[in-house]
Design a protein around this motif. Sequence first.
Motif, PDB file in Angstrom:
ATOM      1  N   GLN A   1       8.397  -3.148   2.081  1.00  0.00           N
ATOM      2  CA  GLN A   1       7.116  -3.995   2.479  1.00  0.00           C
ATOM      3  C   GLN A   1       5.429  -3.127   2.896  1.00  0.00           C
ATOM      4  O   GLN A   1       4.735  -3.595   2.120  1.00  0.00           O
ATOM      5  CB  GLN A   1       7.048  -5.276   3.579  1.00  0.00           C
ATOM      6  CG  GLN A   1       7.213  -5.056   4.842  1.00  0.00           C
ATOM      7  CD  GLN A   1       6.996  -5.678   6.068  1.00  0.00           C
ATOM      8  OE1 GLN A   1       6.953  -7.248   5.715  1.00  0.00           O
ATOM      9  NE2 GLN A   1       6.619  -5.722   7.213  1.00  0.00           N
ATOM     10  N   ASP A   2       5.772  -2.296   2.842  1.00  0.00           N
ATOM     11  CA  ASP A   2       4.404  -0.595   3.385  1.00  0.00           C
ATOM     12  C   ASP A   2       4.575  -0.523   2.475  1.00  0.00           C
ATOM     13  O   ASP A   2       3.834  -0.151   1.696  1.00  0.00           O
ATOM     14  CB  ASP A   2       5.105  -0.032   4.374  1.00  0.00           C
ATOM     15  CG  ASP A   2       4.673  -0.686   6.172  1.00  0.00           C
ATOM     16  OD1 ASP A   2       4.804  -0.563   7.077  1.00  0.00           O
ATOM     17  OD2 ASP A   2       4.101  -1.878   5.798  1.00  0.00           O
TER      18      ASP A   2
ATOM     19  N   ARG B   1       4.823  -1.258  -0.899  1.00  0.00           N
ATOM     20  CA  ARG B   1       4.292  -2.145  -2.083  1.00  0.00           C
ATOM     21  C   ARG B   1       3.382  -2.031  -1.739  1.00  0.00           C
ATOM     22  O   ARG B   1       2.046  -1.989  -3.038  1.00  0.00           O
ATOM     23  CB  ARG B   1       4.751  -3.661  -2.614  1.00  0.00           C
ATOM     24  CG  ARG B   1       6.340  -3.947  -2.513  1.00  0.00           C
ATOM     25  CD  ARG B   1       6.885  -5.094  -2.203  1.00  0.00           C
ATOM     26  NE  ARG B   1       7.979  -5.427  -2.603  1.00  0.00           N
ATOM     27  CZ  ARG B   1       8.883  -5.786  -1.538  1.00  0.00           C
ATOM     28  NH1 ARG B   1       7.926  -6.050   0.288  1.00  0.00           N
ATOM     29  NH2 ARG B   1      10.261  -5.345  -1.337  1.00  0.00           N
ATOM     30  N   LYS B   2       2.627  -2.225  -0.196  1.00  0.00           N
ATOM     31  CA  LYS B   2       1.077  -1.873  -0.504  1.00  0.00           C
ATOM     32  C   LYS B   2       0.847  -0.775  -1.206  1.00  0.00           C
ATOM     33  O   LYS B   2      -0.274  -0.556  -2.222  1.00  0.00           O
ATOM     34  CB  LYS B   2       0.804  -1.926   0.397  1.00  0.00           C
ATOM     35  CG  LYS B   2       1.074  -2.735   1.306  1.00  0.00           C
ATOM     36  CD  LYS B   2       0.775  -2.793   3.155  1.00  0.00           C
ATOM     37  CE  LYS B   2       1.511  -4.033   3.693  1.00  0.00           C
ATOM     38  NZ  LYS B   2       0.711  -5.408   4.511  1.00  0.00           N
TER      39      LYS B   2
ATOM     40  N   LYS C   1       5.038   4.086   4.580  1.00  0.00           N
ATOM     41  CA  LYS C   1       6.094   3.992   5.457  1.00  0.00           C
ATOM     42  C   LYS C   1       5.983   4.905   5.708  1.00  0.00           C
ATOM     43  O   LYS C   1       6.337   6.368   5.367  1.00  0.00           O
ATOM     44  CB  LYS C   1       7.352   2.918   5.742  1.00  0.00           C
ATOM     45  CG  LYS C   1       8.103   3.142   5.901  1.00  0.00           C
ATOM     46  CD  LYS C   1       7.769   1.515   6.747  1.00  0.00           C
ATOM     47  CE  LYS C   1       8.627   1.528   8.644  1.00  0.00           C
ATOM     48  NZ  LYS C   1       8.244   2.668   9.548  1.00  0.00           N
TER      49      LYS C   1
END
Lengths: 322, 273
Positions: A211-212, A214-215, A67
Amino acid sequence: MADIPSDAPQHCPGTASEQAGKTSACQGCPNQNLCSSGATKAPDPAIEEIAEKMLTVKHKILVLSGKGGVGKSTFSAHLAHALASDATKEVALLDVDICGPSIPRIMGLEGEQVAGLSLCLSPRYVEDNLAVMSIGFLLSSPDDAVIWRGPKKNGMIKQFLRDVDWGELDYLIVDTPPGTSDEHLSIVQYLSSARIDGAVIITTPQEVSLQDVRKEIRFCQKVQLPIIGVVENMSGFVCPKCKNTSQIFPPTTGGAERMCEEMNLTLLGRVPLDPRIGKSCDEGKSFLTEVPDSPAAAAYHSIVQSIQAYCLSHVPREESAG
Amino acid sequence: VERWVMMLQGGNLAQVQHVVLILSGKGGVGKSTLTTELALALRHSGKKVGILDVDLCGPSIPRMLSVGKPEVHQCDLGWVPVYTDAQKSLALMSIGFLLEDPDEAVVWRGPKKTALIGQFVSDVAWGELDVLLVDTPPGTSDEHLAVLENLKKQHKVDGAILITTPQAVSTGDVRREITFCKKTGLRILGIVENMSGFVCPHCSECSNIFSKGGGEELAKLTGSVYLGSVPLDPLLTTSIEEGKDFIQTFPDSATFSAINSIAQTLLTSIQNP
């Protein structure tokens, strides 16, 4: 062979890419046959050259996030300051955010550009034992934009690692841009024969950030980059007037704590929002020196100690035996 | 038949009246949040809106609009966008929809990103739209060049809005984005300052967490229009987290006013170039 040969077409995927010689952009390029034969995918000699260079660097730490705007550069800078507060340690900070190089400003080195476009790759010194390198130093104006495609950015990163005279270092910290793209692949690839201690992942508490992140964690796992731990930044704001806490970036899905539990990672700590942090960064000063008694400074120190402990306890057998 | 002919001649953007890019040099300033909120505000004022999310590494818009992980279909004209409502007033296309696993990282180098973005720009069957907002990742690199090149091929880009937060570390990057716009001939519709102060919900004290005034200074420095500022508002960040329509839930808030005012100024600007 250069990653992007001088006679390559505009959308050249790079000679070392899996797509070398095979994309539509490759049609008509004089190097197409060579690339598609696989000859250009021999390991880049720079990888060994960089490994050689890195022998004098004891610990290498990447600061990552999926992020943007979570405080990677802020954290990298303060990690560097904190490690360099021990005058016996040599520390360097490498900024590989080619498009948005914030480190010069945050480290108080704005205006350290050499006149004209410079190929000079000497690091700038904040203290005798704290060196900094960034593409920001190579730009002659604060309005200059670096509008480069991936392959050219990769070339710059290779130069930063191979051609900057880092000397003997206890710590090399690498600040990265957000995402999981060229810069991240390049850093990991070019350092693949030099041991990276690990990555510190920065996040803010909200799911939109997690959510970013985790990537990014999946990326680290894919490329076998150890994760030292996660820092949750902008973790609550205490109003200076009434002292109530507001969760401006709310941890609606449990914040970094739950993510770390789920992914079996260490939560290194939480840093609260403090307007004086942004102010210090804007002024190029260390928040740790400016506001040493704040809760945020205490959080930083605790996190830095954990990172140091990790680095010192994860020295491979060959090195610790010698 | 006429619609088909128009499409075949003009491509999938033929019935899109206006295309606006949302840019910043800086990450985390609220591009996706403001793209979503501006889209909702424009829809609220009766417009048909689309959002194209070309942040391949960090596609945030699907969550912000609570569309989850729908299946994406193809029709003869290309990909069918995902609609957030039965009236089809807000359409969305994001790479988030094409990933099997939402936690899967898209670890692509520039050329592959460029290729997909080309497809996104020309192969989504948007149909009739008043405004298409294009949300971008931070930076001045492959994605930005790709989206601009492809939009220009279809003669379809009104300009860009630049988002910044007040502090110098942010405006420093956005200055470079402004240079990108000037070099690529992209009209700058204006600058928005986000995270502009925080009003404590307990005692109403205003704290300038990310400093103050930088957005307006940047606009003056670069001769750009200052579109306005949006405060830090936990109600907004919570709405975005939960994929709720902030405009509908908090129509009386100062934050809504600020966003709406920016949306209306934007509309006037693109309708009267």
